[in-house]
Design a protein around this motif. Structure first.
Motif, PDB file in Angstrom:
ATOM      1  N   LEU A   1     -35.471  -6.358 -26.773  1.00  0.00           N
ATOM      2  CA  LEU A   1     -35.598  -6.097 -25.347  1.00  0.00           C
ATOM      3  C   LEU A   1     -35.679  -7.410 -24.575  1.00  0.00           C
ATOM      4  N   ASP A   2     -35.358  -7.345 -23.286  1.00  0.00           N
ATOM      5  CA  ASP A   2     -35.517  -8.539 -22.456  1.00  0.00           C
ATOM      6  C   ASP A   2     -36.831  -8.503 -21.676  1.00  0.00           C
ATOM      7  N   HIS A   3     -37.512  -7.361 -21.728  1.00  0.00           N
ATOM      8  CA  HIS A   3     -38.839  -7.256 -21.125  1.00  0.00           C
ATOM      9  C   HIS A   3     -39.521  -6.023 -21.700  1.00  0.00           C
ATOM     10  N   VAL A   4     -40.853  -6.003 -21.649  1.00  0.00           N
ATOM     11  CA  VAL A   4     -41.596  -4.777 -21.930  1.00  0.00           C
ATOM     12  C   VAL A   4     -42.128  -4.241 -20.610  1.00  0.00           C
ATOM     13  N   ASP A   5     -42.552  -3.000 -20.637  1.00  0.00           N
ATOM     14  CA  ASP A   5     -43.086  -2.400 -19.417  1.00  0.00           C
ATOM     15  C   ASP A   5     -44.568  -2.684 -19.254  1.00  0.00           C
ATOM     16  N   LEU A   6     -45.249  -2.908 -20.384  1.00  0.00           N
ATOM     17  CA  LEU A   6     -46.679  -3.179 -20.330  1.00  0.00           C
ATOM     18  C   LEU A   6     -47.071  -4.074 -21.496  1.00  0.00           C
ATOM     19  N   TRP A   7     -47.825  -5.111 -21.183  1.00  0.00           N
ATOM     20  CA  TRP A   7     -48.315  -6.037 -22.205  1.00  0.00           C
ATOM     21  C   TRP A   7     -49.823  -6.091 -22.096  1.00  0.00           C
ATOM     22  N   LEU A   8     -50.509  -5.891 -23.213  1.00  0.00           N
ATOM     23  CA  LEU A   8     -51.960  -5.813 -23.211  1.00  0.00           C
ATOM     24  C   LEU A   8     -52.600  -6.924 -24.038  1.00  0.00           C
ATOM     25  N   ILE A   9     -53.765  -7.415 -23.570  1.00  0.00           N
ATOM     26  CA  ILE A   9     -54.650  -8.192 -24.447  1.00  0.00           C
ATOM     27  C   ILE A   9     -55.261  -7.172 -25.399  1.00  0.00           C
ATOM     28  N   HIS A  10     -55.026  -7.326 -26.694  1.00  0.00           N
ATOM     29  CA  HIS A  10     -55.320  -6.245 -27.626  1.00  0.00           C
ATOM     30  C   HIS A  10     -56.815  -5.962 -27.786  1.00  0.00           C
ATOM     31  N   TRP A  11     -57.619  -7.002 -27.779  1.00  0.00           N
ATOM     32  CA  TRP A  11     -59.075  -6.827 -27.806  1.00  0.00           C
ATOM     33  C   TRP A  11     -59.701  -8.079 -27.215  1.00  0.00           C
ATOM     34  N   PRO A  12     -60.954  -8.037 -26.800  1.00  0.00           N
ATOM     35  CA  PRO A  12     -61.554  -9.195 -26.142  1.00  0.00           C
ATOM     36  C   PRO A  12     -61.724 -10.382 -27.081  1.00  0.00           C
ATOM     37  N   GLY A  13     -61.522 -11.564 -26.528  1.00  0.00           N
ATOM     38  CA  GLY A  13     -61.840 -12.793 -27.230  1.00  0.00           C
ATOM     39  C   GLY A  13     -63.222 -13.255 -26.802  1.00  0.00           C
ATOM     40  N   SER A  14     -63.623 -14.414 -27.247  1.00  0.00           N
ATOM     41  CA  SER A  14     -64.946 -14.928 -26.898  1.00  0.00           C
ATOM     42  C   SER A  14     -64.832 -16.087 -25.910  1.00  0.00           C
ATOM     43  N   GLY A  15     -65.924 -16.376 -25.256  1.00  0.00           N
ATOM     44  CA  GLY A  15     -65.955 -17.492 -24.313  1.00  0.00           C
ATOM     45  C   GLY A  15     -64.969 -17.314 -23.175  1.00  0.00           C
TER      46      GLY A  15
END
Length: 264
Positions: free
Chosen positions: A104-118
């Motif tokens: 694909l040349d783009h996705v419709d939605l991109w997510l941060i999969h889970w929280p990082g720290s700091g």
């Protein structure tokens, strides 16, 4: 049963960036290799027009192959993928690799999969905004964030996530969580709806038997009537079809209240 006999739900939700997301999607967590190709193909054939994958699922290539071979026009399918916080500092490279695998040349939605720290979440979110502005994704959001983390990234950038994907089912229903998202203009998306004992819960089973539906259909319908995005997954073609066949019935207000009460 032909596809014409399926009664798929037509409900969609307009996200903050203006994109329209089908409330019913097909989840691909833990589906690998040829199974991922077959299951995704079966979902598209059944009429799903929303696919959910992630970098860490290791199946983006298979999902992309199924989509490419399906003959369904790209602009008719909403595609989500996710970036692990471990990839902070190489976010754009991660997304470009996802796009390559998905064909694909783009996705419709991109997510941060889970929280990082700091400061990781804020750093990631700034890179996500850049990716959206560059046209690599239409919408950006997060997964597994609580209200405080939603506020953290919003206050740091002035932009709230379009959506938050969290574990959700009638057994996890919490009015405060719903309100927290509504107050922030963040759409709610649930995963693992058919896990955690939901399919065997006696209240859900009773409602399903009374309506001559499956417990899975009742759970999925509950999400839709709450305008919550839901992404059931299966590798069984008949079950994939059955999970989509939820457009021909409604849960009563009493049933909805009863199901909501399972989370208390």
């Amino acid at each position: 049963m032909t596809n014409d006999a399926l009664q798929l739900p037509g409900q969609t939700l307009t996200l903050s960036g203006g994109s329209t997301i089908p409330l019913l999607g097909f989840g691909t967590w833990q589906i690998k290799g040829d199974d991922a190709v077959r299951a995704t193909a079966a979902a598209l054939e059944a009429g799903y027009r929303h696919l959910d994958t992630a970098t860490v699922y290791g199946n983006e290539a298979e999902v992309g192959r199924a989509l490419a071979e399906s003959g369904v026009p790209r602009d008719q399918v909403f595609v989500t993928t996710k970036c692990p916080p471990d990839n902070a500092g190489k976010e754009l490279d991660t997304l470009k690799k996802s796009l390559e695998l998905l064909q694909l040349d783009h996705v419709d939605l991109w997510l941060i999969h889970w929280p990082g720290s700091g400061s990781v979440n804020t750093d990631l979110w700034k890179a996500f905004i850049e990716a959206r502005d560059a046209g690599l994704t239409k919408e950006i959001g997060v997964s597994n964030f609580d209200a405080a983390l939603l506020d953290e990234v919003t206050q740091a950038t002035g932009e709230a996530p379009a959506i938050n994907q969290i574990r959700w089912s009638p057994l996890l229903f919490d009015a405060q969580t719903v309100g927290d998202h509504r107050d922030r203009g963040v759409a709610l998306e649930g995963y693992s709806a058919l896990r955690g004992g939901t399919l065997d819960h006696p209240v859900i089973v009773e409602i399903a038997e009374r309506l001559d539906r499956t417990p899975a259909q009742v759970i999925i319908r509950w999400h839709l009537q709450h305008e919550t995005v839901v992404i059931p997954k299966s590798v069984n073609a008949d079950r994939i079809r059955s999970n989509a066949d939820v457009g021909g019935f409604e849960l009563s207000a009493e049933d909805m209240t009863t199901l909501d009460g399972l989370g208390s």
